[in-house]
Write a protein that holds these residues in place. Structure first.
Motif, PDB file in Angstrom:
ATOM      1  N   SER A  10      14.598  18.326  48.936  1.00 37.79           N
ATOM      2  CA  SER A  10      15.584  18.806  49.915  1.00 37.79           C
ATOM      3  C   SER A  10      16.640  18.096  50.394  1.00 37.79           C
ATOM      4  O   SER A  10      16.604  16.761  50.492  1.00 37.79           O
ATOM      5  N   SER A  11      18.172  18.819  50.890  1.00 41.84           N
ATOM      6  CA  SER A  11      18.854  18.260  51.557  1.00 41.84           C
ATOM      7  C   SER A  11      18.645  18.084  52.882  1.00 41.84           C
ATOM      8  O   SER A  11      19.196  17.240  53.701  1.00 41.84           O
ATOM      9  N   LYS A  12      17.474  18.722  53.353  1.00 43.62           N
ATOM     10  CA  LYS A  12      17.199  18.640  54.735  1.00 43.62           C
ATOM     11  C   LYS A  12      16.164  17.705  54.988  1.00 43.62           C
ATOM     12  O   LYS A  12      14.854  17.743  54.846  1.00 43.62           O
ATOM     13  N   ARG A  13      16.633  16.202  54.917  1.00 39.22           N
ATOM     14  CA  ARG A  13      15.519  15.367  54.657  1.00 39.22           C
ATOM     15  C   ARG A  13      15.185  14.547  55.751  1.00 39.22           C
ATOM     16  O   ARG A  13      16.459  14.376  56.672  1.00 39.22           O
ATOM     17  N   ILE A  14      14.027  13.655  55.828  1.00 36.86           N
ATOM     18  CA  ILE A  14      13.815  12.904  56.978  1.00 36.86           C
ATOM     19  C   ILE A  14      13.867  11.404  56.018  1.00 36.86           C
ATOM     20  O   ILE A  14      14.601  10.495  56.627  1.00 36.86           O
ATOM     21  N   LEU A  15      13.355  11.314  55.085  1.00 42.13           N
ATOM     22  CA  LEU A  15      13.263  10.119  54.210  1.00 42.13           C
ATOM     23  C   LEU A  15      13.671  10.569  52.829  1.00 42.13           C
ATOM     24  O   LEU A  15      15.097  10.232  52.541  1.00 42.13           O
ATOM     25  N   GLY A  20      10.046  18.125  52.490  1.00 39.21           N
ATOM     26  CA  GLY A  20      11.196  19.393  52.597  1.00 39.21           C
ATOM     27  C   GLY A  20      11.319  20.216  51.384  1.00 39.21           C
ATOM     28  O   GLY A  20      11.305  21.344  51.555  1.00 39.21           O
ATOM     29  N   GLY A  21      11.417  19.592  50.239  1.00 42.40           N
ATOM     30  CA  GLY A  21      11.479  20.247  48.932  1.00 42.40           C
ATOM     31  C   GLY A  21      10.366  21.098  48.658  1.00 42.40           C
ATOM     32  O   GLY A  21      10.218  22.327  48.348  1.00 42.40           O
ATOM     33  N   ILE A  22       9.137  20.647  49.064  1.00 42.78           N
ATOM     34  CA  ILE A  22       7.927  21.249  48.739  1.00 42.78           C
ATOM     35  C   ILE A  22       7.677  22.458  49.674  1.00 42.78           C
ATOM     36  O   ILE A  22       7.153  23.540  49.286  1.00 42.78           O
ATOM     37  N   ALA A  23       8.156  22.273  50.997  1.00 43.66           N
ATOM     38  CA  ALA A  23       8.104  23.388  51.916  1.00 43.66           C
ATOM     39  C   ALA A  23       9.153  24.526  51.561  1.00 43.66           C
ATOM     40  O   ALA A  23       8.777  25.710  51.584  1.00 43.66           O
ATOM     41  N   GLU A  24      10.101  24.100  51.149  1.00 39.22           N
ATOM     42  CA  GLU A  24      11.258  25.219  50.706  1.00 39.22           C
ATOM     43  C   GLU A  24      10.447  25.805  49.377  1.00 39.22           C
ATOM     44  O   GLU A  24      10.819  27.080  49.176  1.00 39.22           O
ATOM     45  N   ALA A  31       8.203  21.106  58.893  1.00 40.86           N
ATOM     46  CA  ALA A  31       7.209  20.400  59.721  1.00 40.86           C
ATOM     47  C   ALA A  31       5.685  20.364  59.437  1.00 40.86           C
ATOM     48  O   ALA A  31       5.015  19.563  59.601  1.00 40.86           O
ATOM     49  N   LEU A  32       5.460  21.704  59.144  1.00 44.02           N
ATOM     50  CA  LEU A  32       4.024  21.855  58.878  1.00 44.02           C
ATOM     51  C   LEU A  32       3.561  21.020  57.677  1.00 44.02           C
ATOM     52  O   LEU A  32       2.633  20.419  57.706  1.00 44.02           O
ATOM     53  N   VAL A  33       4.387  21.165  56.557  1.00 42.56           N
ATOM     54  CA  VAL A  33       4.022  20.189  55.548  1.00 42.56           C
ATOM     55  C   VAL A  33       4.045  18.572  55.643  1.00 42.56           C
ATOM     56  O   VAL A  33       3.248  17.896  55.395  1.00 42.56           O
ATOM     57  N   ARG A  34       5.058  18.411  56.626  1.00 41.10           N
ATOM     58  CA  ARG A  34       5.171  16.930  57.132  1.00 41.10           C
ATOM     59  C   ARG A  34       3.752  16.552  57.804  1.00 41.10           C
ATOM     60  O   ARG A  34       3.259  15.416  57.766  1.00 41.10           O
ATOM     61  N   PRO A  62      13.063  16.047  40.999  1.00 44.66           N
ATOM     62  CA  PRO A  62      14.507  15.703  40.928  1.00 44.66           C
ATOM     63  C   PRO A  62      15.221  16.194  42.170  1.00 44.66           C
ATOM     64  O   PRO A  62      14.944  17.013  43.015  1.00 44.66           O
ATOM     65  N   GLU A  63      16.376  15.512  42.419  1.00 44.10           N
ATOM     66  CA  GLU A  63      17.364  15.705  43.456  1.00 44.10           C
ATOM     67  C   GLU A  63      17.876  16.971  43.329  1.00 44.10           C
ATOM     68  O   GLU A  63      18.175  17.706  42.071  1.00 44.10           O
ATOM     69  N   ASP A  64      18.104  17.737  44.344  1.00 43.94           N
ATOM     70  CA  ASP A  64      18.753  19.162  44.393  1.00 43.94           C
ATOM     71  C   ASP A  64      20.120  18.940  43.786  1.00 43.94           C
ATOM     72  O   ASP A  64      20.860  17.919  44.296  1.00 43.94           O
ATOM     73  N   SER A  65      20.682  19.606  42.797  1.00 42.87           N
ATOM     74  CA  SER A  65      21.942  19.571  42.264  1.00 42.87           C
ATOM     75  C   SER A  65      22.996  19.797  43.246  1.00 42.87           C
ATOM     76  O   SER A  65      24.131  19.257  43.152  1.00 42.87           O
ATOM     77  N   GLY A  66      22.976  20.593  44.267  1.00 41.58           N
ATOM     78  CA  GLY A  66      23.972  20.672  45.271  1.00 41.58           C
ATOM     79  C   GLY A  66      23.811  19.559  46.530  1.00 41.58           C
ATOM     80  O   GLY A  66      24.742  19.523  47.377  1.00 41.58           O
ATOM     81  N   THR A  67      22.994  18.567  46.259  1.00 43.03           N
ATOM     82  CA  THR A  67      22.636  17.554  47.464  1.00 43.03           C
ATOM     83  C   THR A  67      23.627  16.501  47.252  1.00 43.03           C
ATOM     84  O   THR A  67      23.853  15.993  46.296  1.00 43.03           O
TER      85      THR A  67
END
Length: 97
Positions: A10-15, A20-24, A31-34, A62-67
């Motif tokens: 995810s581009s909405k990342r903490i680390l 975040g990618g798994i949650a998306e 937050a729940l996944v974390r 893989p990294e999101d292509s738009g990130t």
């Protein structure tokens, strides 16, 4: 539906954006996944295993292509550093006497 769902960081990342990618991907709260990941990781005897799984997922997902590849510890630096475009801007005098 032509677009296929794809697991990416995810581009909405903490680390690294893994959780975040798994949650998306599953359509649930990041937050729940974390929280679930932290609880499972701090369970006695699983800290090293949890960290190894996280590092492995960081390499495999893989990294999101738009990130943009900017990240900070507390969030996505891509959001704060992204270029803003202004359209239809007018200038007005705010100091009217």
């Amino acid at each position: 539906m032509n677009s296929k769902r794809r697991l990416t960081r995810s581009s909405k990342r903490i680390l690294t954006g893994v959780l975040g990618g798994i949650a998306e991907y599953f359509g649930i709260s990041a937050a729940l996944v974390r929280i679930i990941f932290v609880i499972l990781t701090i369970y006695p005897g699983h800290v090293l295993f949890g960290l190894l799984v996280y590092l492995l997922l960081t390499v495999l997902i893989p990294e999101d292509s738009g990130t943009a590849h900017h990240s900070t510890f507390w969030g996505s630096g891509a959001q704060s550093r992204s270029r803003k475009e202004l359209h239809d801007v007018t200038e007005e005098d705010t100091d009217k006497k």
